[in-house]
Write an enzyme that holds these catalytic residues in place. Structure first.
Site: not given
Length: 863
Positions: A532-533
């Site tokens: 993620d991210e």
């Protein structure tokens, strides 16, 4: 004569050298100043400042030391999880963002020497809004220019609580609110007080439950009669009951008379059980050890809530007939120990809690930008560097302070890790409680701890002339000039996925993790690789990436590195008979629709048995249906919704309530009210309790029957940025975790499937009252003593003045309300509220547990 002069000259040199040494030593020493006496406070001055989505706040430094703080020669560092707008700082200092959440204060030329009692105000503008004490900066420490390697901790920050709620200057803008006893009273009024005898006595709610008129008297002399298959479970039950009786119950393979009987029956499901309590025996029937284990947990919740308080001679067990099995196979808790560490003992307590309430998966977030928490013996730098946070500006000996962890490297929870032996013990403890542990190795983003640790390894081996060894586990391209900032403001936290050394590293870590599981005899089916991210801008200026793009005609842009990476990670796991787990981004692919970038389910991985934890259903963010879209596309989905299951979110929007709130506010009712297969149905308000527009879910994808089969489970998540102690961990988890347990195990409730809105709401209110009473009168009192006791959150008391009397109530009936009328805060010895209070003046009220812990104090004035 010459000899005499030569001796005098030598003496002069010796004396001069000594004086110079003394002078240089004095110069190198820091001034005599007690940093602990430099007091720090912070206050929010104004949200929606200048009618923009920003706020003005002020740090005040007050010199409480007898010595003066010099005008020059020092810097102050602190952590702050927001972005300060450049040019907005007011005060005789410069305020500079360094990396992550670390900032630096430096005195300007106009800074005046601060004598005792002097103060300095530093004001600045920050994006967003500040609504609770978690928004405050933290971890302030002083570094003298003459001793730049040593950080001296200042006093803990005092957050100034507003005297009154801040009014809204712009309609709809977020504002600071304080506890309002009258509002709480109205909210609590809908909760009916239900007599304990009328409450179900097993939790979570079984599939089939019937009470009988019989009861069984259990003592330490009652044996456990068990099939040999269930000896390990019998051993655990005997130990559990020994905590009540002070004596271990005997178990054996046969016998007559009164007994607890553990019976094997092949035709039950893998986690199903039957439980019967008569006057003559307690019988638990199951086909598997897992089913038997859950029958034992139901027996434990069937016991009186105070059974663990004192050593008893006997316990009355009510007669019941129960047939039960779980709704979801995957009932998970995600624990982040990377941002802030939790000791092994606390992990054991969490596993005890999960086992009691039939949660069977611990998703263990073991690394992130701010920490690597498990020992990998062949790569010692991972914990030597990555598990310690202390003052540094180069991360060569440790990581920098984050989340207020301070300048010292031995400070928990910033520093700490599980040794190989610790981790194996955790795996065994979980295994014995029917809990699978999914290790998360967060990559390619959120990986700064690993990257910096491998940088240190690289430098050490290069200095020793071992170039090949040095490059074996290197995680970044040393010539990469890419410019990026992650969501958490790091500019150097993403692994370079084009480097072969990255996959050497991952294979070594995976193999070491597998070895620990094998030694523990614990099941390992998957490893979670995060995903993620990863911010925009990564890899763009990496020569290694550009070379790979040119060599492989399949690649059209840097975006393709994402799919290249997870394809290779998936192959690493498949070769080891493991499947890949990750966050939702692992299942997504960038594409263009009418010239705009969009994310769609990635068709390339849909048949690879990849499991994804989907968190993003932020209301108004556009991804409210993401979990359903991915499940409908064929991905195995674990519902990890931020709106209902993020336990690091604050319980409510009052200023003194700790926790984040960017995704929602999450009280115990949120996970309880969650409808897994149709969470649109009763999502009617935004995070600030404003009504959602009726168009919110128009056009959003609904879950198909095919997609429903791909919802493998549900998960509650505790990210740990604000979890600075074991006590705070328990406060944020409980009682929210009980709502998760009910929704993960119990059958779909009537109110969730009722199509008539009015009937559904009425059914929900009945169910919510019953659940609140079960918590307040049975489960929380049990948790006061079970497994050493848990410091769950006690809700603030609701109170209102009516007809000259103060009436009070509580969200969880059964908790004790105490009050005072003399201006002092209520204690465990204060008067118990039993009926409306007639005394006039200020009435203070507070909820208490059986152990004497008190919640927040609320006040009302009866004139």
């Amino acid at each position: 004569m010459f000899l005499f002069l030569n001796q005098q000259f030598k003496l002069f040199l010796v004396v001069s050298a000594a004086m110079l040494c003394i002078t240089l030593t004095a110069w190198s020493q820091a001034p005599a100043f007690n940093a602990k006496n430099l007091l720090v406070s912070w206050e929010v001055n104004e949200n929606n400042y200048q009618n923009k989505a920003q706020f003005l706040s002020t740090i005040t430094l007050n010199n409480g030391a007898s010595e003066a703080l010099p005008a020059t020669g020092w810097k102050i560092y602190f952590n702050f999880n927001r972005s300060i707008i450049p040019g907005s700082v007011r005060g005789a200092v410069t305020l500079q963002h360094l990396n992550g959440d670390l900032f630096q204060i430096t005195p300007r030329a106009d800074f005046k020497r601060m004598t005792k009692g002097a103060s300095l105000r530093i004001s600045f503008i920050t994006t967003g809004a500040a609504l609770n004490l978690t928004d405050a900066p933290s971890g302030f420490y002083l570094v003298w220019d003459k001793t730049p390697q040593k950080g001296l901790a200042l006093s803990p920050v005092k957050v100034k609580v507003p005297a009154a709620a801040q009014p809204s200057t712009t309609p709809g803008s977020p504002v600071i609110t304080l506890v309002k006893p009258g509002v709480l009273y109205q909210q609590n009024k809908i909760i009916q007080d239900i007599a304990p005898d009328n409450l179900p006595k097993i939790f979570p709610t079984p599939v089939s439950y019937r009470e009988t008129s019989a009861s069984f008297t259990l003592t330490s002399d009652i044996p456990i009669i068990t099939a040999t298959d269930y000896y390990p479970e019998a051993e655990m039950l005997a130990e559990d009951l020994a905590a009540i009786f002070g004596k271990k119950i005997e178990f054996k393979s046969n016998g007559s008379g009164k007994a607890i009987r553990l019976v094997k029956k092949e035709d039950l499901g893998p986690e199903a059980y039957d439980l019967r309590v008569t006057a003559q025996e307690i019988t638990i029937t199951a086909a598997t050890p897992a089913g038997m284990f859950y029958g034992m947990q139901s027996l434990k919740t069937l016991l009186p809530a105070n059974a663990w308080e004192l050593k008893l001679k006997s316990v009355n067990v009510p007669g019941v007939e129960v047939s039960d099995y779980p709704r979801f196979d995957h009932r998970a808790v995600m624990l982040d120990v990377a941002r802030n560490f939790q000791p092994k003992k606390q992990v054991f307590k969490l596993l005890d809690l999960m086992a009691l309430y039939k949660l069977n998966v611990l998703h263990f977030h073991l690394n992130d930008d701010e920490g690597w928490r498990v020992e990998i013996v062949p790569i010692p730098e991972l914990t030597e560097i990555g598990a310690k946070r202390a003052h540094t500006l180069d991360s060569r000996t440790n990581l920098p302070p984050s989340y207020g962890s301070g300048p010292e490297g031995n400070n928990a929870p910033g520093s700490g890790f599980y040794t190989r032996s610790d981790f194996i013990q955790i795996l065994k403890y979980a295994r014995d409680r029917n809990i699978k542990v999914i290790p998360e190795i967060e990559t390619p983003g959120h990986a700064r701890a690993a990257i910096k640790a491998m940088d240190v390894r690289y430098a050490r081996l290069m200095a020793a002339g071992k170039k090949e060894d040095a490059e074996r586990y290197l995680l970044r391209d040393v010539n990469d000039k890419s410019d990026y900032r992650s969501v958490q403001n790091w500019n150097d936290n993403v692994i370079n996925v084009a480097m072969p050394s990255v996959y050497n590293f991952l294979e070594k870590v995976v193999d070491e993790v597998r070895d620990m599981y094998q030694e523990a005899g614990a099941p390992l089916q998957t490893i979670h690789f995060g995903g993620d991210e990863v911010p925009a801008g990564v890899w763009v200026k990496s020569p290694v990436v550009q070379k790979l793009l040119q060599e492989d005609e399949r690649f059209t842009s840097v975006d393709d590195m994402w799919y290249y990476y997870f394809r290779k990670v998936n192959e690493i796991l498949k070769l080891r008979n493991l499947y890949l787990s990750g966050w939702e981004e692992v299942a997504m692919r960038k594409t263009e629709i009418e010239g705009q970038k969009h994310y769609i389910p990635n068709p390339d991985f849909v048949n690879e048995n990849i499991h994804v934890d989907v968190w993003n259903n932020v209301l108004g963010g556009g991804s409210e249906d993401l979990a359903y879209r991915l499940a409908n596309a064929g991905y195995k989905v674990v519902l990890s919704n931020v709106t209902h299951q993020y336990f690091d979110m604050a319980y409510d929007k009052t200023f003194e309530e700790p926790g984040f709130y960017w995704g929602s506010f999450v009280d115990v009712d949120k996970p309880f009210k969650f409808i897994p297969y149709n969470y649109y149905k009763n999502t009617t308000k935004d995070k600030f309790s404003n009504p959602l527009p009726k168009s919110m879910f128009v056009g959003k994808e609904r879950l198909t029957d095919f997609g429903k089969n791909n919802i493998v489970g549900i998960q509650g998540l505790l990210w740990s940025e604000t979890v600075i102690s074991p006590e705070r961990m328990e406060y944020m988890l409980l009682p929210k975790l009980l709502g998760l347990a009910e929704r993960a195990w119990a059958p779909d409730p009537d109110w969730a499937i009722e199509k008539d809105t009015t009937k559904s709401e009425a059914l929900y209110q009945q169910a919510w009252s019953r659940f609140a009473n079960i918590l307040g009168k049975r489960e929380l009192p049990r948790l006061d003593y079970f497994s050493g006791g848990y410091q769950y959150r006690l809700p603030p008391v609701g109170a209102v003045v009516q007809n000259g009397q103060v009436s009070a109530n509580i969200q969880l009936p059964g908790l004790t309300i105490r009050y005072t009328t003399d201006g002092t805060d209520p204690t465990f010895r204060s008067r118990i509220y039993r009926e409306p209070i007639t005394e006039t003046g200020t009435v203070k009220l507070r909820a208490f547990s059986r152990t004497g812990r008190g919640g927040k104090v609320v006040s009302v004035i009866n004139q």
